[in-house]
Design an enzyme around this catalytic site. Structure first.
Site, PDB file in Angstrom:
ATOM      1  N   GLY A  63      -7.775 -11.753  -1.837  1.00  0.00           N
ATOM      2  CA  GLY A  63      -7.677 -12.875  -0.908  1.00  0.00           C
ATOM      3  C   GLY A  63      -6.379 -13.643  -0.954  1.00  0.00           C
ATOM      4  N   CYS A  96      20.624   4.654  -9.513  1.00  0.00           N
ATOM      5  CA  CYS A  96      19.296   5.255  -9.360  1.00  0.00           C
ATOM      6  C   CYS A  96      19.355   6.757  -9.623  1.00  0.00           C
ATOM      7  CB  CYS A  96      18.750   4.985  -7.961  1.00  0.00           C
ATOM      8  SG  CYS A  96      17.106   5.681  -7.671  1.00  0.00           S
ATOM      9  N   ASP A 103      -9.997   1.267  -3.057  1.00  0.00           N
ATOM     10  CA  ASP A 103     -10.425  -0.035  -2.564  1.00  0.00           C
ATOM     11  C   ASP A 103     -11.760   0.149  -1.859  1.00  0.00           C
ATOM     12  OD1 ASP A 103     -10.572  -2.622  -1.756  1.00  0.00           O
ATOM     13  OD2 ASP A 103      -8.845  -2.569  -0.420  1.00  0.00           O
ATOM     14  N   SER A 104     -12.560  -0.901  -1.812  1.00  0.00           N
ATOM     15  CA  SER A 104     -13.897  -0.792  -1.219  1.00  0.00           C
ATOM     16  C   SER A 104     -13.870  -0.657   0.296  1.00  0.00           C
ATOM     17  CB  SER A 104     -14.727  -2.021  -1.587  1.00  0.00           C
ATOM     18  OG  SER A 104     -14.216  -3.176  -0.929  1.00  0.00           O
ATOM     19  N   GLN A 149     -12.646 -13.925  -5.321  1.00  0.00           N
ATOM     20  CA  GLN A 149     -12.354 -14.494  -4.009  1.00  0.00           C
ATOM     21  C   GLN A 149     -12.457 -16.015  -4.117  1.00  0.00           C
ATOM     22  OE1 GLN A 149     -11.028 -13.134  -1.489  1.00  0.00           O
ATOM     23  NE2 GLN A 149     -11.367 -10.933  -1.728  1.00  0.00           N
ATOM     24  N   ASP A 195      -0.539  -3.107  -6.138  1.00  0.00           N
ATOM     25  CA  ASP A 195      -0.369  -2.115  -5.081  1.00  0.00           C
ATOM     26  C   ASP A 195       0.178  -2.813  -3.854  1.00  0.00           C
ATOM     27  OD1 ASP A 195      -2.527  -2.056  -2.579  1.00  0.00           O
ATOM     28  OD2 ASP A 195      -3.214  -3.230  -4.289  1.00  0.00           O
ATOM     29  N   HIS A 245      12.921   7.140  -2.707  1.00  0.00           N
ATOM     30  CA  HIS A 245      13.809   6.153  -3.315  1.00  0.00           C
ATOM     31  C   HIS A 245      13.113   4.805  -3.509  1.00  0.00           C
ATOM     32  CE1 HIS A 245      17.219   3.705  -4.361  1.00  0.00           C
ATOM     33  NE2 HIS A 245      16.823   2.856  -3.416  1.00  0.00           N
TER      34      HIS A 245
END
EC number: 2.4.2.29
Length: 371
Positions: free
Chosen positions: A218, A306, A93-94, A191, A268, A337
């Site tokens: 944003g 799982c 990321d910037s 944005q 993310d 997990h």
């Protein structure tokens, strides 16, 4: 091997799609969830753990890595992949979101942003060009342009002015790093705050700059969830179908599936690891708080469905004991997990898209989190 930036769509189901993105450090299958490694490491997780859970790409943060240990130091070590021993793709990321979160510690101007370090108060300047240089020093596979992320309650006038600045910075970023300049990919960031017309304008102007991919920024900045989703479903279809789409900082398992439904490819969020460190765990039966007394003598795994190391090895009783004993191992096991769960949500989505039943798959997950 296709050149970095090549993106192939492999299946669709409505607007949901699967694809393959080629980078200098390998391919990324989409849709994908990217564990957040802000300072070069995913909290409490080693690279081997990430490999074991089939993570394909992680995220780092330009602002934090620039301040400590420094992008030039990392460059002298051979770049971030060498420095943190993660051989697969990395997106950085910037740092714009972090800088603009500093409020009183930063000052905006046309050339960039002046800010003070949250660590020691020292003064720094980020320009669009400087941010690209830092990310090239880090040698991340995907770089993000400098942008301003406005608050959810920003009015139209301020948001329009902010968008003009963000587009100006995006143009300068593209000028200093033209298409084909190197193997690092460069993504533009949409944005426009809570205003559809401004977001439409942002998309149009960014497309003209022909970035390697496009992020939707944003959102999830304090607005009601309904507004966030309305803007997401409105914005995503406007982005080029032939380029990867990235929804920044979002979110819950259901948010991610709604993003996929809207046609987004990359996600993310700190949620799985942050919640893991707080004792909140995701399972095929919904969320579970391992701190609760009812698990003190529970010999079941966190989730019987799982296959992660945590679930295959330890009981709920033991995990609760670790947490209440403030053992650091609890953070690692819980994080393994939760990240496995988020990635499995993604893997299930891919399978559902290929099988043509994505809508039903999303509904099944929705029932877990809407009760």
């Amino acid at each position: 091997m296709n050149p970095p930036g090549t993106f192939h769509i492999t299946a669709t189901d409505g607007s949901a799609r699967t694809g393959v993105l080629y980078t200098a450090h390998g391919i990324v299958n989409t849709p994908i969830f990217m564990p957040v490694g802000t300072v070069g490491s995913v909290k409490a997780i080693a690279p081997d753990d990430l490999e074991a859970i089939s993570a394909e790409i992680i995220l780092g943060n330009t602002y934090h890595l620039y301040l400590r240990p420094g992008d030039e130091l990392i460059a002298r070590r051979g770049g971030l992949h060498v420095f943190n021993a993660w051989e697969k793709p990395i997106l950085t990321d910037s740092g714009g979101f972090q800088i603009f979160s500093l409020s009183s510690l930063r000052k905006l101007h046309k050339d960039g942003v002046i800010f003070r370090s949250h660590i020691d108060g020292s003064k720094h300047v980020f320009t669009p060009e400087r941010v690209i240089t830092i990310q090239r020093n880090l040698n991340s596979d995907i770089m993000m342009v400098l942008d301003e992320c406005v608050a959810a309650n920003a009015d139209y006038t301020y948001t329009a002015q902010s968008l003009d600045l963000t587009i100006h910075w995006a143009k300068r970023s593209r000028d200093v790093y033209p298409k084909g300049e190197g193997d690092n990919l460069l993504f533009g960031i949409v944005q426009g705050g809570m205003f559809k017309s401004l977001r439409h304008s942002s998309v149009s102007q960014l497309i003209d700059l022909d970035f390697d991919g496009y992020a939707i920024g944003g959102l999830s900045v304090g607005e009601p969830k309904e507004i966030m989703m309305e803007l997401l479903y409105d914005t995503a279809p406007l982005l080029p179908k032939t380029k990867p789409r990235y929804l920044m900082g979002v979110g819950t398992p259901l948010d991610i599936l709604k993003g996929i439904e809207a046609g987004v490819d990359m996600f993310d969020c700190v949620l799985p690891t942050r919640n893991a460190r707080n004792g909140t765990l995701y399972t095929s039966q919904g969320k579970l708080n391992i701190k609760r007394k009812e698990y003190a003598e529970d010999d079941l795994p966190l989730d019987e469905n799982c296959s992660c190391y945590t679930c295959q090895t330890f009981s709920r009783a033991y995990l609760r004991h670790l947490f209440h004993s403030q053992e650091l191992l609890a953070f690692r096991l819980n994080s393994i997990h939760n990240l496995t769960y988020f990635l499995n949500i993604i893997f299930g989505a891919r399978k559902a898209i290929h099988g043509g039943y994505f809508f039903n798959y999303k509904q099944q997950v929705e029932q877990l989190y809407c009760n």
